[in-house]
Design an enzyme around this catalytic site. Structure first.
Site, PDB file in Angstrom:
ATOM      1  N   CYS A 210       0.834  -1.198   0.000  1.00  0.00           N
ATOM      2  CA  CYS A 210       0.000   0.000   0.000  1.00  0.00           C
ATOM      3  C   CYS A 210       0.875   1.257   0.000  1.00  0.00           C
ATOM      4  O   CYS A 210       1.969   1.270   0.576  1.00  0.00           O
ATOM      5  CB  CYS A 210      -0.905   0.007   1.220  1.00  0.00           C
ATOM      6  N   CYS A 238       1.842  -8.849   6.573  1.00  0.00           N
ATOM      7  CA  CYS A 238       0.486  -8.319   6.715  1.00  0.00           C
ATOM      8  C   CYS A 238      -0.491  -9.361   7.246  1.00  0.00           C
ATOM      9  O   CYS A 238      -1.596  -9.028   7.624  1.00  0.00           O
ATOM     10  CB  CYS A 238      -0.011  -7.790   5.375  1.00  0.00           C
TER      11      CYS A 238
END
Ligand code: SF4
Length: 254
Positions: A210, A238
């Site tokens: 991101c 993540c």
């Protein structure tokens, strides 16, 4: 209702782990394609080079293999542009899954849109809402998924097996065909196949996630140093790949 999902036993997976240590990536991908029906296996990629390599290799064996990516809502514009580049290059669809607004809204209302900078816990909650849960929904009809982890990515990935049961997603099979590859191997395959590269690699990014959580790296830094760069002593994961490493306890002098 009786589940139609196919499951392998832990003993079977143990035998496959031994066997797959000696197989190359194409052989592992070929196994998945032979073993599972088309609708129930998928390549999952964040559109980094490794996932693109696996998708490309899989398409050589099954041109209609499912390819899934997650649009977290916070991706760099370059990743969305690259998604379109790949769709045009391969001339085929790529499935895009999204977070549920109803999951995100209470979190953002309580913690703001950039909560990930406030604490590791909030960062992991954000990853859970924007990546882990959308992936879980996407894998709801899948029995085997393939991802692009390399053991050379980071110390946390050094012992990643070639195949394992993904207990976070219902005990389905997860395949990591590129565990033995280096970054140079990946670049060589991309060049040989004439695959377009994600544009951020040309700007010193070595791992791409991101936008607010990824930066370019300096010479000599680890490949994943640019991910959640403000965090110290975390696994830089993540949560979607089943890679976990206990956080190191750092003693703070009083
Ligand atoms: S990488 Fe950052 S923005 Fe993306 S899901 Fe994780 S914490 Fe949220």
């Amino acid at each position: 209702m009786v589940s139609q999902r196919r499951r392998l036993s832990a003993a079977s997976i143990g035998r496959l782990q031994q066997r797959f240590e000696t197989l190359d990536a194409a052989e592992m991908i070929g196994w998945a394609i032979q073993e599972f029906p088309r609708s129930r296996r998928a390549v999952v990629t964040s559109l980094q080079a490794e996932g693109v390599v696996i998708a490309d290799m899989a398409m050589e064996l099954d041109p209609s293999i499912r390819v899934i990516t997650i649009d977290t809502g916070r991706l760099p514009e370059e990743t969305l542009t690259y998604l379109e580049t790949l769709r045009a290059h391969w001339d085929r669809p790529i499935e895009v899954v999204y977070p549920e607004p109803a999951d995100l809204q209470p979190f953002v209302a309580s913690h703001g849109v950039n909560a990930f900078y406030a604490s590791v816990d909030l960062r992991k909650q954000c990853c859970n809402l924007r990546k882990v849960l959308p992936l879980r929904r996407a894998l709801g009809d899948v029995d085997c998924w393939l991802a692009g982890l390399r053991r050379s990515h980071s110390p946390a990935r050094a012992a990643v097996p070639p195949v394992h049961l993904d207990t976070d997603n219902g005990g389905i099979v997860k395949l990591n065909p590129l565990i033995a590859w280096s970054a140079a191997d990946v670049r060589a395959y991309m060049a040989e196949r004439g695959l377009p590269m994600h544009p951020l690699y040309a700007q010193r990014y070595t791992s791409i996630g991101c936008a607010p959580c990824t930066r370019a790296v300096e010479p000599g830094e680890d490949e994943r140093a640019g991910r959640w760069w403000w965090e110290a002593d975390t696994d830089k994961e993540c949560g979607i790949n089943g890679v976990r490493q206990p956080l190191r306890i750092v003693e703070i002098a009083s």
